[in-house]
Design a protein around this motif. Structure first.
Motif, short mmCIF file in Angstrom:
data_model
loop_
_atom_site.label_atom_id
_atom_site.label_comp_id
_atom_site.label_asym_id
_atom_site.label_seq_id
_atom_site.Cartn_x
_atom_site.Cartn_y
_atom_site.Cartn_z
N ARG A 249 0.81 -1.28 0.20
CA ARG A 249 -0.12 0.06 -0.08
C ARG A 249 1.07 1.25 -0.11
N GLN A 250 1.88 1.26 0.83
CA GLN A 250 2.96 2.34 0.67
C GLN A 250 3.52 2.59 -0.51
N ILE A 251 3.91 1.31 -1.41
CA ILE A 251 4.61 1.41 -2.57
C ILE A 251 3.47 2.14 -3.63
N ALA A 252 2.00 1.61 -3.53
CA ALA A 252 1.29 2.28 -4.42
C ALA A 252 1.23 4.02 -4.13
N GLU A 253 1.30 4.29 -2.81
CA GLU A 253 1.02 5.71 -2.82
C GLU A 253 2.35 6.49 -3.03
N LEU A 254 3.46 5.99 -2.81
CA LEU A 254 4.64 6.30 -3.64
C LEU A 254 4.60 6.79 -4.91
N LEU A 255 4.03 5.67 -5.51
CA LEU A 255 3.85 5.85 -7.13
C LEU A 255 2.76 7.24 -7.50
N ILE A 256 1.68 7.00 -6.68
CA ILE A 256 0.61 8.09 -6.82
C ILE A 256 1.22 9.35 -6.51
N GLN A 257 2.08 9.53 -5.36
CA GLN A 257 2.39 10.91 -5.16
C GLN A 257 3.72 11.26 -6.02
N SER A 258 4.15 10.45 -6.96
CA SER A 258 5.19 10.97 -7.99
C SER A 258 4.49 10.84 -9.18
N GLY A 259 3.16 10.96 -9.18
CA GLY A 259 2.38 11.46 -10.34
C GLY A 259 2.20 10.19 -11.33
N ILE A 260 2.23 8.90 -10.91
CA ILE A 260 2.02 7.99 -11.54
C ILE A 260 0.61 7.39 -11.12
N PRO A 261 -0.27 7.25 -12.29
CA PRO A 261 -1.57 6.69 -11.74
C PRO A 261 -1.63 5.49 -11.31
N PHE A 262 -2.15 5.20 -10.35
CA PHE A 262 -1.95 3.79 -9.41
C PHE A 262 -3.05 3.74 -8.51
N SER A 263 -3.60 2.45 -8.59
CA SER A 263 -4.65 1.95 -7.85
C SER A 263 -4.42 2.33 -6.31
N ARG A 264 -5.36 2.78 -5.40
CA ARG A 264 -5.08 2.88 -4.05
C ARG A 264 -5.71 1.68 -3.30
N ASP A 265 -6.29 0.82 -4.09
CA ASP A 265 -6.76 -0.63 -3.68
C ASP A 265 -5.90 -1.77 -3.67
N ILE A 266 -4.72 -1.34 -2.86
CA ILE A 266 -3.64 -2.37 -2.70
C ILE A 266 -3.19 -2.63 -1.54
N VAL A 267 -3.11 -3.76 -0.81
CA VAL A 267 -2.75 -4.09 0.39
C VAL A 267 -1.81 -5.18 0.17
N ARG A 268 -1.80 -6.09 -0.62
CA ARG A 268 -0.89 -7.29 -0.83
C ARG A 268 0.04 -7.35 -1.84
N TYR A 269 1.05 -8.17 -1.71
CA TYR A 269 2.15 -7.93 -2.96
C TYR A 269 1.28 -8.68 -4.26
N GLU A 270 0.48 -9.44 -4.19
CA GLU A 270 -0.36 -9.90 -5.25
C GLU A 270 -1.12 -8.95 -5.93
N ASP A 271 -1.71 -7.83 -4.95
CA ASP A 271 -2.53 -6.94 -5.64
C ASP A 271 -1.66 -5.82 -6.57
N LEU A 272 -0.37 -5.78 -5.88
CA LEU A 272 0.51 -4.91 -6.58
C LEU A 272 1.06 -5.40 -7.99
N LEU A 273 1.30 -6.88 -8.10
CA LEU A 273 1.77 -7.50 -9.17
C LEU A 273 0.52 -7.39 -10.35
N ASP A 274 -0.82 -7.64 -9.73
CA ASP A 274 -1.87 -7.59 -10.59
C ASP A 274 -1.98 -6.13 -11.24
N GLU A 275 -1.91 -5.00 -10.47
CA GLU A 275 -1.86 -3.96 -10.69
C GLU A 275 -0.86 -3.55 -12.07
#
Ligand SMILES: Nc1ncnc2c1ncn2[C@@H]1O[C@H](COP(=O)(O)OP(=O)(O)O)[C@@H](O)[C@H]1O
Ligand SMILES: [Mg+2]
Length: 287
Positions: A249-275
């Motif tokens: 979730r923190q990685i997703a936030e970091l990407l969003i904060q750096s201007g990369i459109p990314f889902s906030r609906d990410i809590v597990r590594y599998e979610d990150l990979l799917d996204e």
């Protein structure tokens, strides 16, 4: 087994000047076979909640039901309750006291009425479930073991009773990453085999990886009850409730904060990979 709390409140030093309201009107139901994470700031009531469910303390008002029966009612079979609900406290290794590992694991079976052979078989199986070779460890002194091994022996002592529900109060605090991984693998396996798991932890990554449902306490009240995604999506809220955020979730936030459109609906590594897979197909980024 199903667990239900109806309007449960619990105070320490009840009706004295030092009264502390630890739980305030908690109602919830946990179905058979669930894996539930319990989180919240220190002092929010997590340990009190699990001790109520294990029948170790009584509520001042409200009721606790196991399989539909009020465990605090007169005549309720409390021995049966202690057999069916196992609880592993924080730092269980401090409770080891017998001269050999096998005796320590067998201790809880003393008044179970089991035949000796059956009790021995359970001890063997519980130690093997915890990753030990029975023949190597049975006669060792618990005090000669490493901290991680002691903890596994203590958990084997609870497993030997073959509880239907297992409660862990901060089981991974103080374990190294490999010890944590092994422990989580074991509880997941027990859960797949049908044991309900209630796990108190401050470790958001572990809760997100294992639990299908998360309860969050704040000052004795149940303030959130939902899937890891529902509970951890809102970072401002997780911070306010002192439950932290999982790394994905923190990685997703970091990407969003750096201007990369990314889902906030990410809590597990599998979610990150799917996204990532959805967004980067065949090496090209898909909008
Ligand atoms: N044995 C006790 N005697 C008095 N107060 C207690 C006792 N155990 C817990 N408390 C108080 O009850 C509240 C809830 O504690 P606890 O259930 O241990 O929370 P947590 O496990 O979330 O840290 C806290 O305010 C704590 O100080
Ligand atoms: Mg606690």
């Amino acid at each position: 087994m199903s667990i239900e709390l109806k309007q449960v409140s619990c105070s320490y030093n009840f009706r004295t000047k030092q009264e502390i309201l630890a739980l305030n009107g908690i109602s919830m139901k946990i179905e058979d076979g669930e894996f539930v994470g319990i989180m919240g700031h220190t002092g929010s009531g997590k340990s009190t909640l699990v001790q109520l469910i294990a029948g170790l303390i009584r509520p001042n008002s409200g009721q606790v039901f196991l399989d539909g029966k009020d465990i605090n009612e007169r005549g309720y079979d409390r021995n049966n309750l202690h057999r069916q609900v196992g609880i592993v406290f924080q730092n269980p290794e401090y409770q080891l006291f017998e001269t050999t590992v096998a005796k320590d694991v067998a201790f809880g079976l003393k008044h179970s009425g089991l035949r000796k052979e059956e009790a021995c078989e359970r001890v063997r199986q519980a130690l093997e479930q915890m990753g030990f070779s029975y023949d190597d460890i049975a006669d060792a002194s618990p005090f000669a073991l490493s901290g991680g091994e002691k903890r596994r022996v203590a958990i084997a002592g609870v497993l030997a009773a073959r509880p239907k529900t297992l409660i862990f109060d901060e089981p991974i605090a103080g374990l190294d990453p490999e010890g944590r991984r092994q422990f989580l693998e074991l509880v997941r396996k027990l859960n797949r085999e049908g044991v309900s798991i209630l796990m108190v932890s401050h470790h958001a990554d572990s809760i997100c990886a294992c639990a299908e449902r998360v309860l969050v306490l704040e000052q004795g009240s149940l303030v959130l009850d939902g899937s890891p995604k529902a509970v951890f999506a809102d970072l401002e809220r997780t911070s306010r409730l002192h439950i932290g955020a999982s790394q994905p979730r923190q990685i997703a936030e970091l990407l969003i904060q750096s201007g990369i459109p990314f889902s906030r609906d990410i809590v597990r590594y599998e979610d990150l990979l799917d996204e990532l897979k959805n967004r980067w197909k065949g090496g090209t980024r898909c909008e």
